[in-house]
Enzyme design. Structure first.
Site, mmCIF file in Angstrom:
data_model
loop_
_atom_site.group_PDB
_atom_site.id
_atom_site.type_symbol
_atom_site.label_atom_id
_atom_site.label_comp_id
_atom_site.label_asym_id
_atom_site.label_seq_id
_atom_site.Cartn_x
_atom_site.Cartn_y
_atom_site.Cartn_z
ATOM 1 N N ARG A 1 -25.261 -1.613 7.864
ATOM 2 C CA ARG A 1 -25.038 -3.030 7.643
ATOM 3 C C ARG A 1 -25.397 -3.870 8.875
ATOM 4 O O ARG A 1 -25.372 -5.103 8.812
ATOM 5 C CB ARG A 1 -23.565 -3.243 7.271
ATOM 6 N N LYS B 1 0.841 -1.190 0.000
ATOM 7 C CA LYS B 1 0.000 0.000 0.000
ATOM 8 C C LYS B 1 0.880 1.244 0.000
ATOM 9 O O LYS B 1 1.818 1.352 0.789
ATOM 10 C CB LYS B 1 -0.913 -0.014 1.227
ATOM 11 N N GLU C 1 -19.250 -4.968 10.712
ATOM 12 C CA GLU C 1 -20.135 -4.179 11.567
ATOM 13 C C GLU C 1 -21.233 -5.022 12.212
ATOM 14 O O GLU C 1 -21.604 -4.800 13.370
ATOM 15 C CB GLU C 1 -20.753 -3.030 10.759
#
Length: 614
Positions: A390, A278, A362
């Site tokens: 969610r 990344k 979540e």
């Protein structure tokens, strides 16, 4: 490389060296454009070679490339006719920061939340089979998104489906910060030598071209699988039914392209495990990729932001929760891969044993909070409004059904600006107010957030949500008043009701209204559910006019609840106006532009009030 040169790329004839040069140019353009517009940088820098390899292998105008989350799509946009519009990224009427099918045929599906790509791609593959289509289907999912349970539902079904599809796992060991949990450890153990992959491809090619070769390949393949299964631990993905290839160096364009082209030729579901870094190629982002996940405009030479941010609601939330936990050892914090974004870094540093990062999960987080609450712990789940969506089933089944005391810090409530449709936090009031026993608080200032959070943790019963916006205060810095509805101004001609961050807009509007001779009574809802309608009813009985201004979706908004309650009580309302975010999805732009677009900025509130006086 100029934008018009990007449009002229001949993918079929591109050499590896030309591809490598293209990757260098794309990185330069990423840093240049994102330094001006802000956006997601580190994830895009890490996916440059992967994106180029995908375009060398697939025709995304026909083949379906499904991004997971989608914030790593910037290079894809540059390579599909949008390079000359990168300076409009995340601006009103400009390019979206996520894939958007109505923006380009090359964007196969909307993506902004995590873990759904395999499910969506499998749906597309099955549609292809049902309708006799001729296209390839690819799902690009990161290891961060692989911490979400939906990813495994998709993988489980796709693995046994026998559909031709490729799942590319972009493994950089991170979501925003370093990944947590068993999935990260599992992926670190996966390894298949590139030499083995090359030999396997060579052997299959040879057997294709000799008499009886197909049967020979099938027989030896079964023997190999039996031997391998008896002496080696199998891959989780192979157990699910995937052909597993990898891990592959995600920054070796030649090797990556070769593997992807081979994966495209294989029958059935294939998973390609790609290792990337990344922030690759830009030193500041490589050193601190979490700081360059989502950035504002910055100096590309140094990586330093052009504008230093001040105190915001997230920071106040984190500091307050830390001080609460310092005197109450039953208080724990929970986050779903958003520790920094929700202001919990200070809490995690001081109380690491009481701060739980569950990954992008979540639903699991809310269910876990239910278990903690049942056993006497006060859990505080800090979560973005758009991601709490969610968890709706768990809010009802695992929290509310048992009347458990769990606290939800609903960050990014209201308009969020440049992230656009997928991230607007305008729906939480609608669904939270439908949960039995739920209390919803709406602070308008830092002081109110601090005190409301304390009340929610220490005094409230049952589930309670404290919803607050992204960024800082909006002209209102009032102290906390414990009453559920407070009167900020007295008046006799017009009643205006508001809550949260819109309080500042309303007070500015009132100054103009009063300058025009209108006497305005302003009521602020500290508690937006359940609403204390008594002060509102008393005010409207005096003024006869009610205007409700709020930064939420129209359905089930506070204004609708108040209108229903007043009608039920028989309160005469001569004029009624509900100013809110309406019922459509709200595109990207600045928050100020979005408010103007929706008709809820202070000038439009004042204009609506004057119209009601006529």
């Amino acid at each position: 490389m100029l934008p018009d040169e990007i449009q002229q790329i001949n993918w079929a004839e591109m050499t590896d060296s030309e591809g490598a040069a293209l990757c260098q140019e794309l990185r330069k353009e990423l840093v240049r454009s994102v330094s001006k517009t802000g956006g997601h940088l580190a994830s895009n820098l890490g996916a440059v070679e992967l994106t180029v390899a995908l375009h060398r292998t697939y025709d995304t105008a026909k083949d379906r490339l499904v991004f997971d989350v989608g914030h790593q799509c910037y290079c894809h946009k540059m390579l599909t006719g949008r390079a000359d519009r990168m300076d409009t990224m995340r601006k009103l009427d400009g390019l979206a920061g996520f894939p958007k099918p109505n923006e380009s045929v090359h964007d196969a599906f909307v993506a902004g939340h995590a873990s759904n790509s395999v499910s969506v791609a499998l749906g597309m593959a099955r549609a292809r089979t049902q309708l006799g289509g001729d296209y390839d289907v690819v799902a690009l999912i990161g290891d961060g998104a692989l911490t979400g349970g939906l990813a495994y539902e998709g993988l489980s079904d796709a693995g046994q489906s026998k559909e031709n599809m490729v799942v590319i796992l972009n493994d950089n060991g991170m979501s925003i910060k370093k990944n947590v949990g068993g999935v990260a450890r599992l992926l670190s153990r996966h390894h298949l030598r590139p030499q083995y992959l090359s030999f396997k491809k060579f052997y299959r090619s040879v057997t294709r071209h000799i008499p009886g070769g197909g049967k020979l390949y099938r027989v030896t393949h079964k023997i190999k699988q039996a031997v391998k299964g008896s002496i080696l631990p199998s891959s989780m993905f192979e157990d699910m039914g995937f052909t597993y290839l990898g891990p592959v160096n995600g920054h070796n364009l030649s090797e990556l392209t070769r593997i992807l082209r081979w994966a495209r030729e294989l029958e059935g579901p294939v998973l390609v495990h790609v290792r990337t870094v990344k922030g690759k190629g830009y030193p500041p982002a490589e050193r601190e990729p979490h700081l360059f996940h989502g950035v504002g405009p910055f100096d590309p030479a140094t990586g330093k932001p052009l504008k230093q941010g001040g105190t915001d609601f997230s920071a106040v939330f984190g500091e307050t929760l830390t001080s609460i936990a310092a005197v109450n050892d039953r208080v724990c914090a929970v986050t779903a891969a958003m520790q920094s974004g929700t202001g919990l870094d200070v809490f995690a540093a001081r109380f690491p044993e009481r701060c739980f990062d569950v990954g992008i999960a979540e639903g699991h987080a809310v269910a876990m909070c239910g278990g903690m609450a049942k056993q006497g712990v006060v859990s505080v789940f800090a979560v973005y409004s758009t991601f709490l969506q969610r968890s709706y089933d768990m809010l009802i089944h695992d929290i509310a059904l048992s009347g458990l005391h769990a606290v939800f810090g609903v960050d990014r409530a209201g308009l969020v600006g440049a992230d656009g449709e997928t991230h607007q936090g305008v729906f939480d009031l609608a669904y939270l107010s439908s949960v039995p026993g739920m209390t919803v608080l709406a602070p308008a200032s830092f002081a109110e957030l601090s005190n409301m959070l304390r009340w929610a943790v220490e005094q409230c019963q049952g589930p309670v949500a404290v919803r607050y916006p992204r960024g800082g205060e909006n002209g209102y810095c009032g102290e906390f008043d414990a009453k559920p509805t407070v009167t900020l101004r007295r008046g006799s001609d017009l009643t205006i009701v508001t809550h949260g961050i819109m309080t500042g807009e309303v007070l500015r509007a009132v100054e103009r209204l009063e300058a025009s001779g209108c006497s305005v009574e302003v009521l602020k809802l500290n508690r937006v559910h359940p609403i204390d309608a008594d002060p509102v009813a008393a005010s409207v009985q005096k003024t006869g006019r009610l205007l409700v201004a709020e930064e939420v979706n129209h359905q089930n908004c506070a204004g609708m609840s108040l209108a229903t309650e007043l009608m039920t009580r028989g309160v005469q309302v001569d004029r009624l106006r509900l100013l809110n975010c309406g019922t459509d999805f709200i595109p990207h732009g600045t928050v100020e532009q979005q408010r103007q677009m929706l008709g809820i900025n202070w000038e439009q509130i004042a204009a609506a009030g004057l119209e009601m006086m006529q």
